[in-house]
Design an enzyme around this catalytic site. Structure first.
Site, PDB file in Angstrom:
ATOM      1  CG  ASP A   1      -4.018  -1.969   0.287  1.00 29.69           C
ATOM      2  OD1 ASP A   1      -3.205  -2.632   0.935  1.00 29.69           O
ATOM      3  OD2 ASP A   1      -4.098  -0.732   0.371  1.00 29.69           O
TER       4      ASP A   1
ATOM      5  CB  SER B   1      -0.969  -0.055   1.182  1.00 29.46           C
ATOM      6  OG  SER B   1      -2.052   0.815   0.988  1.00 29.46           O
TER       7      SER B   1
END
Length: 287
Positions: A153, A38
């Site tokens: 993610d 991320s």
């Protein structure tokens, strides 16, 4: 001695990673490998590609919340509030290299193939696209379609990717957790009574707020909810794959959408690293 720097997710809180890198650079400490997910993938990949901590700091401080909103907001879509392709475009502007294997420091970013419930540790291929996938927060950023699956993610399964780092290198890790830890015990509370407020009376008017404002509220709530889930996962991952040094910058009250507080986040990462500098130097020397 070789060691891996592991950078976790955290949206705006992840800007603290820049402060970590800034302190490491000042001390002449350079990781042998970087693994990120991320926001940790964004910062880590750009650093591994050749941007200095100062370069990253300048870019972070130059981004204003309104500019970000204008860059990423798109018409409503089923896949997410924001178009993740805009992030990929930004990374292409900033990255000195095009591919992960061209980075000066070996780097890996993690993503999750939703349909397979599988974590992918990506070490080769198009850097902006890989990092875009690693940062595609479900429901917020549109996923990245690859070979019949959708990548989202990496923090969905591994918010601080110590497990992924261990699969790449059995050596010591320095992990950075910007998301905090869960409460030790449940908090028993009564359900509060509903309160009449002016806001409630004028709820009809609030429906006509600009679409951007509604997206900001949704974005903030979704990031906060994701944070709660991830904290418990981090606790377990750190227990199973303990790093040699764990850095946890203090970021009280800083929420995932608070990119306007970049300077504060960077300073927190810098202070946390300086406080553990002796441990980091011993690690680098193999002591």
């Amino acid at each position: 001695m070789t060691w891996t720097l592991v950078l976790g997710g955290g949206a705006a809180r992840g800007l603290a990673h820049i402060g970590v890198l800034k302190a490491l650079e000042e001390a002449g400490l350079r990781p042998s490998r970087v693994v990120g997910t991320s926001m940790g993938a964004v910062v880590g990949a750009l650093y591994a590609a050749g941007l200095s901590a100062r370069d990253l700091e300048r870019r972070a401080l130059s981004l204003k919340p309104l500019d970000l909103l204008q860059r990423f907001v798109v018409l409503p879509r089923l896949e997410g509030l924001l178009d993740s392709r805009r992030l990929e475009d930004l990374l292409r502007e900033w990255s000195p290299v095009e591919r992960l294997e061209e980075c000066r420091i070996p780097v890996a970013v993690t993503a999750v193939a939703v349909e397979r419930a599988e974590e992918w540790v990506i070490t080769q291929g198009d850097l902006p696209r890989a990092v875009r996938a690693s940062a595609a927060i479900p429901g917020i950023f549109t996923p990245v379609p690859v070979g019949g699956v959708h990548l989202v993610d990496g923090g969905v399964l591994d918010p601080v990717p110590v497990r992924a780092a261990r699969t790449l290198d059995p050596g010591p890790m320095v992990a950075v957790n910007v998301l905090g830890r869960p409460r030790r015990a449940p908090s028993l509370r009564p359900m509060p009574a509903t309160q009449e407020t002016l806001d409630r009376r004028f709820a009809l008017l609030r429906r006509f707020r600009p679409a951007e404002g509604r997206r900001v509220v949704a974005l903030s709530l979704m990031l906060d909810a994701l944070l709660v889930m991830q904290q418990g996962m981090i606790e377990e991952a750190l227990r199973l794959y303990p790093p040699a040094v764990l850095l946890e910058p203090e970021l009280p009250g800083l929420r995932g959408y608070d990119f306007h507080r970049a300077a504060e986040a960077i300073e927190a990462g810098y202070r946390a690293t300086r406080a553990r500098l002796q441990d980091l130097e011993r690690l680098a020397l193999g002591a």
